[in-house]
Design a protein around this motif. Structure first.
Motif, PDB file in Angstrom:
ATOM      1  N   UNK A  13     -29.916  40.050 -18.350  1.00  0.00           N
ATOM      2  CA  UNK A  13     -28.552  39.435 -18.845  1.00  0.00           C
ATOM      3  C   UNK A  13     -27.561  40.405 -18.680  1.00  0.00           C
ATOM      4  N   UNK A  14     -27.904  41.833 -18.532  1.00  0.00           N
ATOM      5  CA  UNK A  14     -26.908  42.650 -17.900  1.00  0.00           C
ATOM      6  C   UNK A  14     -26.317  42.466 -16.848  1.00  0.00           C
ATOM      7  N   UNK A  15     -26.956  41.908 -16.088  1.00  0.00           N
ATOM      8  CA  UNK A  15     -26.707  41.608 -14.745  1.00  0.00           C
ATOM      9  C   UNK A  15     -25.675  40.491 -14.465  1.00  0.00           C
ATOM     10  N   UNK A  16     -25.674  39.655 -15.592  1.00  0.00           N
ATOM     11  CA  UNK A  16     -25.017  38.367 -15.390  1.00  0.00           C
ATOM     12  C   UNK A  16     -23.517  38.665 -14.998  1.00  0.00           C
ATOM     13  N   UNK A  17     -22.768  37.958 -14.310  1.00  0.00           N
ATOM     14  CA  UNK A  17     -21.571  38.167 -13.997  1.00  0.00           C
ATOM     15  C   UNK A  17     -20.532  37.270 -15.069  1.00  0.00           C
ATOM     16  N   UNK A  18     -19.579  37.925 -15.711  1.00  0.00           N
ATOM     17  CA  UNK A  18     -18.756  37.083 -16.836  1.00  0.00           C
ATOM     18  C   UNK A  18     -17.821  36.298 -15.758  1.00  0.00           C
ATOM     19  N   UNK A  19     -17.649  35.065 -16.517  1.00  0.00           N
ATOM     20  CA  UNK A  19     -16.722  34.179 -15.920  1.00  0.00           C
ATOM     21  C   UNK A  19     -15.328  34.895 -16.446  1.00  0.00           C
ATOM     22  N   UNK A  20     -14.127  34.399 -15.624  1.00  0.00           N
ATOM     23  CA  UNK A  20     -12.825  34.681 -16.068  1.00  0.00           C
ATOM     24  C   UNK A  20     -12.637  33.944 -17.582  1.00  0.00           C
ATOM     25  N   UNK A  21     -11.870  34.745 -18.529  1.00  0.00           N
ATOM     26  CA  UNK A  21     -11.412  33.848 -19.655  1.00  0.00           C
ATOM     27  C   UNK A  21     -10.858  32.778 -19.312  1.00  0.00           C
ATOM     28  N   UNK A  22     -10.876  31.842 -20.474  1.00  0.00           N
ATOM     29  CA  UNK A  22     -10.186  30.377 -20.101  1.00  0.00           C
ATOM     30  C   UNK A  22      -8.728  30.562 -20.338  1.00  0.00           C
ATOM     31  N   UNK A  23      -8.441  31.383 -21.318  1.00  0.00           N
ATOM     32  CA  UNK A  23      -7.076  31.910 -21.451  1.00  0.00           C
ATOM     33  C   UNK A  23      -6.830  33.362 -21.190  1.00  0.00           C
ATOM     34  N   UNK A  24      -6.217  33.468 -20.055  1.00  0.00           N
ATOM     35  CA  UNK A  24      -6.080  34.984 -19.517  1.00  0.00           C
ATOM     36  C   UNK A  24      -5.170  35.606 -20.590  1.00  0.00           C
ATOM     37  N   UNK A  26      -3.190  38.291 -20.421  1.00  0.00           N
ATOM     38  CA  UNK A  26      -1.782  38.642 -20.019  1.00  0.00           C
ATOM     39  C   UNK A  26      -0.844  37.211 -19.958  1.00  0.00           C
ATOM     40  N   UNK A  27      -1.622  36.177 -19.218  1.00  0.00           N
ATOM     41  CA  UNK A  27      -0.893  35.178 -18.675  1.00  0.00           C
ATOM     42  C   UNK A  27      -0.365  34.272 -20.354  1.00  0.00           C
ATOM     43  N   UNK A  28      -1.342  34.356 -21.192  1.00  0.00           N
ATOM     44  CA  UNK A  28      -1.000  33.673 -22.310  1.00  0.00           C
ATOM     45  C   UNK A  28      -0.556  34.347 -23.435  1.00  0.00           C
ATOM     46  N   UNK A  29      -0.401  35.717 -23.209  1.00  0.00           N
ATOM     47  CA  UNK A  29       0.372  36.734 -24.049  1.00  0.00           C
ATOM     48  C   UNK A  29      -0.362  36.894 -25.544  1.00  0.00           C
ATOM     49  N   UNK A  30      -1.948  37.317 -25.124  1.00  0.00           N
ATOM     50  CA  UNK A  30      -2.717  37.543 -26.404  1.00  0.00           C
ATOM     51  C   UNK A  30      -2.773  39.274 -26.522  1.00  0.00           C
ATOM     52  N   UNK A  31      -2.626  39.662 -27.919  1.00  0.00           N
ATOM     53  CA  UNK A  31      -2.666  40.963 -27.750  1.00  0.00           C
ATOM     54  C   UNK A  31      -3.984  41.692 -27.642  1.00  0.00           C
ATOM     55  N   UNK A  32      -4.378  43.061 -27.596  1.00  0.00           N
ATOM     56  CA  UNK A  32      -5.383  43.870 -27.144  1.00  0.00           C
ATOM     57  C   UNK A  32      -6.587  43.444 -28.195  1.00  0.00           C
ATOM     58  N   UNK A  33      -6.109  43.009 -29.381  1.00  0.00           N
ATOM     59  CA  UNK A  33      -7.231  43.176 -30.410  1.00  0.00           C
ATOM     60  C   UNK A  33      -7.754  41.624 -30.520  1.00  0.00           C
ATOM     61  N   UNK A  34      -6.830  40.600 -30.042  1.00  0.00           N
ATOM     62  CA  UNK A  34      -7.293  39.146 -29.913  1.00  0.00           C
ATOM     63  C   UNK A  34      -8.079  39.152 -28.803  1.00  0.00           C
ATOM     64  N   UNK A  35      -7.666  39.929 -27.690  1.00  0.00           N
ATOM     65  CA  UNK A  35      -8.595  39.792 -26.552  1.00  0.00           C
ATOM     66  C   UNK A  35      -9.896  40.335 -26.548  1.00  0.00           C
ATOM     67  N   UNK A  36      -9.972  41.299 -27.340  1.00  0.00           N
ATOM     68  CA  UNK A  36     -11.247  41.933 -27.430  1.00  0.00           C
ATOM     69  C   UNK A  36     -12.198  41.096 -28.188  1.00  0.00           C
ATOM     70  N   UNK A  37     -11.626  40.409 -29.252  1.00  0.00           N
ATOM     71  CA  UNK A  37     -12.626  39.481 -30.153  1.00  0.00           C
ATOM     72  C   UNK A  37     -13.044  38.400 -29.122  1.00  0.00           C
ATOM     73  N   UNK A  38     -12.103  37.919 -28.402  1.00  0.00           N
ATOM     74  CA  UNK A  38     -12.438  36.650 -27.574  1.00  0.00           C
ATOM     75  C   UNK A  38     -13.396  37.000 -26.454  1.00  0.00           C
ATOM     76  N   UNK A  39     -13.123  38.354 -26.018  1.00  0.00           N
ATOM     77  CA  UNK A  39     -14.030  38.805 -24.864  1.00  0.00           C
ATOM     78  C   UNK A  39     -15.734  38.937 -25.410  1.00  0.00           C
ATOM     79  N   UNK A  40     -15.585  39.398 -26.649  1.00  0.00           N
ATOM     80  CA  UNK A  40     -17.061  39.514 -27.637  1.00  0.00           C
ATOM     81  C   UNK A  40     -17.785  38.268 -27.304  1.00  0.00           C
TER      82      UNK A  40
END
Ligand code: FAD
Length: 430
Positions: A13-24, A26-40
């Motif tokens: 599981x640790x070795x699985x490469x993450x896909x890029x976010x559906x909504x980047x 930076x491009x979609x202007x999400x703040x760091x807190x939002x980005x962190x929750x979505x990344x989890x």
């Protein structure tokens, strides 16, 4: 890269490469807190849920293990306000996180939506609605109890409102009735397609409060959390559907169930007010399908590049017809993402008519579009790609279910857009 094998070891599981976010972010202007929750959410979906999804689907089994992981990651409390111990995510953040989960396991995302809505509707959404000070204070106390159960004990809530008739479409009052008695209500009725049945700890039942001799009215809708183990609650019927099999959406029966007053997820009259003034509350079934649309596209790109794990490294990307199909899929996906992102970003109380029409259009686009992309994916990838050992055929079946979700089915969205675009409130041709 897609993962197909069940039961990955922790190391793998640790070795699985993450896909890029559906909504980047930076491009979609999400703040760091939002980005962190979505990344989890994305990380959990990619590294853990993706490998379990096939088994839940095959056995039509509820994703219990995924719920334990959601609890551990704090995601059962994603929309619970921070002062109650939750992550305090807003509507937009939740919606994008749910799309990321739907990308890897549709049934987990769809059922998680039912759970999260019990906190989103009683939380940030209710905060936008009118209540006098004493009712708001009571509500604050009651929701604290629900939120504590979720945060501390990992309690799971579901949201059964469908009954098989016009009520779930928003046309008439719910047939499930709550008769007021000392200290609470006696509930009688039946809910069909109740996702999480037999697995939720609390069923968030929409019902009509109705005293002896009164007429049922939508204004008197109550939203009550019935403990699953209360006397008079039963789960009946089987569950062997086309798609979304892990949702376990069986039938719930309520026979003279006593529900205490503090079980209310919203005060009297507030659900009706929400349905009138916060219509985006019904758009929350769509994120799962945005995720499925992305998953069908991701699979196609990986497959045509010869990169899907467990398949021979045969490239198919050099054929012009396949390139055109991928282009069509990418255009469709960007169209879905654009309208949907706008709709979930502008969700709020008292939206304009234009915003409401856009929300219907976003729902329609996600629900029908996900299946259109999955259909193209099957045609383009070819026969070997639709075997049950690969996720595409599950994505295809799951994506077909989106248009059926009341109250905003694809048909009802068309009805509403057509009517509301042509008529102002109260207008008729008579
Ligand atoms: C995988 C899955 C999970 C689900 N999970 C849940 C859940 O957790 N909670 C929940 O409450 N529901 C859930 N549903 C149910 C879903 O929201 C719908 O209620 C259900 O699919 C409707 O089935 P039906 O055969 O009664 O539909 P239909 O017969 O299409 O609709 C039911 C009624 O709605 C009205 N209606 C439908 N279409 C129209 C129209 N075009 N114009 C006017 N009126 C119309 C009619 O009165 C009709 O009799 C789930 C469904 C699926 C597929």
């Amino acid at each position: 890269m897609m993962t197909m094998q069940a039961g990955k070891s922790a190391k793998a599981v640790d070795e699985i490469e993450l896909d890029a976010p559906i909504f980047d972010p930076n491009a979609f202007r999400l703040n760091d807190e939002q980005a962190a929750i979505i990344a989890t959410a994305r990380g959990l979906g990619r590294t853990v849920f993706a490998s379990r999804a096939a088994a839940y689907d095959r056995d039509a089994k509820f994703p219990t293990e995924n719920y334990r992981d959601l609890h551990r990651a704090g995601l059962l409390g994603i929309a619970i306000p921070k002062k109650h111990g939750g992550l305090g995510a807003d509507y937009q953040t939740y919606a994008i996180a749910a799309a990321e989960i739907g990308r890897y396991c549709g049934a987990t995302a769809l059922t998680w939506n039912m759970h999260v809505c019990s906190t989103l509707w009683s939380g940030p959404l209710a905060d936008d609605l009118d209540m006098d000070a004493s009712i708001r204070a009571d509500h604050e106390q009651r929701r604290a109890v629900h939120y504590r159960r979720i945060i501390e004990d990992g309690a799971i809530y579901s949201q059964p409102f469908s009954e098989g008739g016009a009520a779930a479409a928003g046309g008439v009052a719910f047939g499930t009735e709550a008769k007021p008695v000392k200290g609470g209500w006696i509930v009688n009725g039946k809910k069909i397609f109740a996702s999480l049945s037999g697995h939720a700890d609390y069923y968030g039942v929409l019902c009509t409060e109705i005293a002896e001799g009164e007429k049922a009215s939508r204004r008197n809708t109550l939203y009550l959390a019935l403990p699953a183990k209360t006397a008079g609650v039963s789960v009946v019927g089987d569950w062997d559907p086309l798609g979304m099999r892990g949702t376990v959406s069986r039938t719930l029966l309520f026979k003279d169930v006593f529900v205490p007053e503090d079980a209310a997820l919203m005060p009297r009259g507030v659900y009706f007010q929400a349905a009138m003034r916060w219509p985006h509350m019904f758009l929350t079934l769509s994120p799962t399908y945005v995720g499925l649309a992305q998953a069908a596209y991701d699979f196609t790109v990986s497959y045509l590049r010869g990169e899907v794990t467990g398949t021979p490294p045969v490239k198919r990307r050099m054929y012009p017809t396949k390139q055109i199909a991928v282009a069509q899929m990418q255009i469709k996906l960007e169209q879905i993402k654009a309208i949907w992102f706008q709709a979930v970003t502008e969700a709020r109380a008292n939206p304009t008519k234009e915003q409401v029409l856009r929300a219907y259009a976003a729902q329609y686009s996600a629900m029908e579009g996900a299946n259109e992309i999955a259909t193209l994916a099957i045609r383009t990838c070819g026969g070997q790609a639709m075997l049950k050992s690969l996720p595409l055929e599950r994505i295809y079946r799951d994506s077909r279910c989106g248009s059926l979700m009341l109250p905003w089915t694809a048909e009802l969205c068309l009805d509403r857009i057509g009517r509301e675009a042509l008529y102002e409130t109260g207008e008729s041709d008579d």
